[in-house]
Design an enzyme around this catalytic site. Structure first.
Site, PDB file in Angstrom:
ATOM      1  N   GLU A 171       0.826  -1.227   0.000  1.00  0.00           N
ATOM      2  CA  GLU A 171       0.000   0.000   0.000  1.00  0.00           C
ATOM      3  C   GLU A 171       0.852   1.266   0.000  1.00  0.00           C
ATOM      4  O   GLU A 171       0.646   2.177   0.815  1.00  0.00           O
ATOM      5  CB  GLU A 171      -0.959  -0.009   1.198  1.00  0.00           C
ATOM      6  CG  GLU A 171      -2.002  -1.092   1.079  1.00  0.00           C
ATOM      7  CD  GLU A 171      -3.140  -1.001   2.103  1.00  0.00           C
ATOM      8  OE1 GLU A 171      -3.066  -0.204   3.050  1.00  0.00           O
ATOM      9  OE2 GLU A 171      -4.124  -1.755   1.925  1.00  0.00           O
ATOM     10  N   GLU A 290      -5.525  -8.207  -0.744  1.00  0.00           N
ATOM     11  CA  GLU A 290      -6.248  -7.958   0.521  1.00  0.00           C
ATOM     12  C   GLU A 290      -7.698  -7.696   0.173  1.00  0.00           C
ATOM     13  O   GLU A 290      -7.993  -6.755  -0.566  1.00  0.00           O
ATOM     14  CB  GLU A 290      -5.681  -6.754   1.280  1.00  0.00           C
ATOM     15  CG  GLU A 290      -4.365  -7.016   1.954  1.00  0.00           C
ATOM     16  CD  GLU A 290      -3.918  -5.878   2.857  1.00  0.00           C
ATOM     17  OE1 GLU A 290      -4.783  -5.255   3.516  1.00  0.00           O
ATOM     18  OE2 GLU A 290      -2.703  -5.619   2.888  1.00  0.00           O
TER      19      GLU A 290
END
Ligand code: AHR
Length: 503
Positions: A171, A290
């Site tokens: 991320e 995710e």
């Protein structure tokens, strides 16, 4: 009863399903590792301290790959702290806790073997960069005769770990990330890391960070810019997405998988646009590494961190999942299956205790949350070839979406010829009679209808009542002349399985 119709044909194919779409994730966060997979003082711990009851539950899910060790955690992690005899305690600035490093790469590799799974290892491209990324590949995968491979051998692992799948950070588009970068900075670092990692071991595959959610303001531009820098040296782009139902709008919540679908299509389009721009012959695929429901524990977590900052293995992100969460997880799995021509890896985030299908109590039991079941069914029966179902179903409108199918579906054919149809009935009140047209499969018998339903959408499983929301046998269906008729109760997850009838 309302009616829906699905046509399946053995020649209407989406493509081969990569088993890695049933991956999961374990981060050094909360009680995922300490108190989750590892609890040496537990009566069911094995000789290495791994909980055997948890291992058994993980094996039931048949998870082919587990992403590790983060997550946000990895962006401040020094892999050297987690190997060898000297394990320093470190402040983890991602979750404001203390990491003891008692479990590290060697221990996790042993756990993965016991769990029948492979490791997908994330390198730190937040506070660190290409040099450390290169070193950990050498440590993990080089046979010997170099500084880091010899260090691994000295630490007790003669054979390389042979980790095939690596994430280039986590991320990195998010300002909350340690060492957050803009898309150009990240694209450059990812590219240089990728080159060096593959020079050490050309057999590895690499996942570059896409956006951490489809509603990030930088989504789209991030992918375009970073891919311009690293397209040639990576293999997959990551996507992350979590949903919640904070306004208690069940029809709107169950429609969230439409966003997942749009997100996937947009990232595919961007990958292919960059391919075109570069005149490349290489196709990038997606790693949805995710995904889940995550919102139940948000407030509680703020309190815990306020109270116990820098504590160890705090009970963070311990969402207790209800029945409607299981329905959305089912729809998310079906969305991944319908896009399995481009989504080759996906990780349910996470696996134990932290936003997880499996829960434990320290010193106590281990039980399956509601979301355990759709994941287990898809992982067990959604293998082989994904079929393109033609669906005729009534639709509904909600705040964010129009024309949401009341019957959400995906279908697969296993290599033994058996066919599985997954369905969520999103209708709040009405049962459906589903007509399944199996025109080209020859004689089939309905071998099983598995049903997950509860009259209360907020029903949960707990240690005291672990069987509150569990699958049962669905209403008996009929098959005749290439058609099956099956009843789908209002608000339900259904797994309808057919086997060829041998002459
Ligand atoms: O899975 C929990 C967290 O969600 C991960 O650490 C991070 O990557 C994401 O924001």
């Amino acid at each position: 009863m309302k009616q829906a119709r699905i046509i399946l044909d053995k020649d209407y194919k989406i493509g081969r399903i990569d088993p890695r779409i049933y991956g999961s994730f374990i981060e050094h966060l909360g009680r995922a590792v300490y108190g989750g997979i590892y609890e040496p003082a537990h009566p069911l711990a094995d000789e290495q301290g791994f909980r055997k009851d948890v291992l058994e539950m993980v094996r039931r899910l048949q998870v082919p790959v587990v992403r590790y060790p983060g997550g946000n955690f990895v962006s401040g992690f020094n892999w050297e702290d987690s190997v060898g005899p000297d394990r320093p305690k470190r402040l983890d600035l991602a979750w404001f806790t203390t990491e003891t490093n008692a479990v590290g790469l060697h221990e996790f590799a042993d756990w993965a073997k016991k769990a029948d799974t492979e490791i997908m290892y994330a390198v730190n491209l937040g506070t660190r960069g290409p040099e450390n990324a290169r070193d950990i590949v050498e440590y993990a995968n080089h046979p010997g005769g170099s500084k880091f491979s010899d260090m691994r051998i000295a630490n007790g692992a003669q054979d390389p770990f042979g980790i095939k799948l690596w994430c280039l950070g986590n991320e990195m588009d998010g300002p909350w990330q340690m060492g957050h970068k803009n898309a150009f900075e990240y694209g450059r670092v990812a590219n240089e890391s990728a080159k060096m990692m593959k020079w050490v071991d050309p057999s590895i595959e690499l996942v570059a960070c896409g956006s951490s959610a489809s509603d990030m303001p930088t989504f789209g531009d991030w992918e375009l810019t970073m891919l311009d820098e690293c397209y040639d040296n990576i293999d997959y782009v990551s996507l992350h997405r979590y949903y919640g139902n904070p306004t208690n709008d069940t029809p709107g919540f169950l429609a969230r998988s439409m966003d997942l679908d749009d997100f996937i299509h947009s990232v595919v389009a961007i990958c292919d646009a960059v391919k075109g721009k570069k005149h490349s012959k290489k196709q990038l695929n997606l790693s949805f590494d995710e995904w889940n429901v995550w919102y139940h524990s948000n407030e509680q977590d703020q309190e815990i961190v306020k109270r116990e900052k820098w504590g160890k293995a705090l009970p963070l992100l311990e969402d207790v999942y209800n029945f409607e969460d299981a329905l959305l997880v089912g729809s998310m799995l079906m969305t991944l299956l319908r896009n399995s021509d481009r989504v080759k890896i996906a990780c349910l985030a996470q696996l134990v205790n932290v936003i997880a299908p499996i829960m434990t109590r320290n010193g106590g039991g281990c039980w399956a949350q509601t979301i355990f079941y759709p994941f287990m069914h898809a992982s067990r029966y959604g293998r082989g070839t994904a079929l393109q179902a033609i669906v005729d179903t009534p639709v509904y409108d909600c705040i964010d979406y129009e024309n949401v199918p009341l019957i959400d579906t995906a279908a697969t054919q296993a290599d033994d010829g058996s066919v599985t149809v997954f369905c969520v009935n999103r209708d709040m009140t009405d049962d459906f009679c589903l007509d399944l047209d199996l025109r080209s499969f020859g004689k089939m018998k309905l071998s099983e209808h598995i049903l997950l339903h509860h009259d209360d959408v907020k029903a949960v499983n707990t240690e005291e009542d672990p069987m509150n929301v569990v699958p049962v046998s669905g209403p008996a269906g009929q098959v005749s002349s290439g058609h099956a008729e099956v009843k789908l109760p209002a608000l339900s997850w259904n797994v309808i399985r057919f086997e060829p009838v041998m002459k």
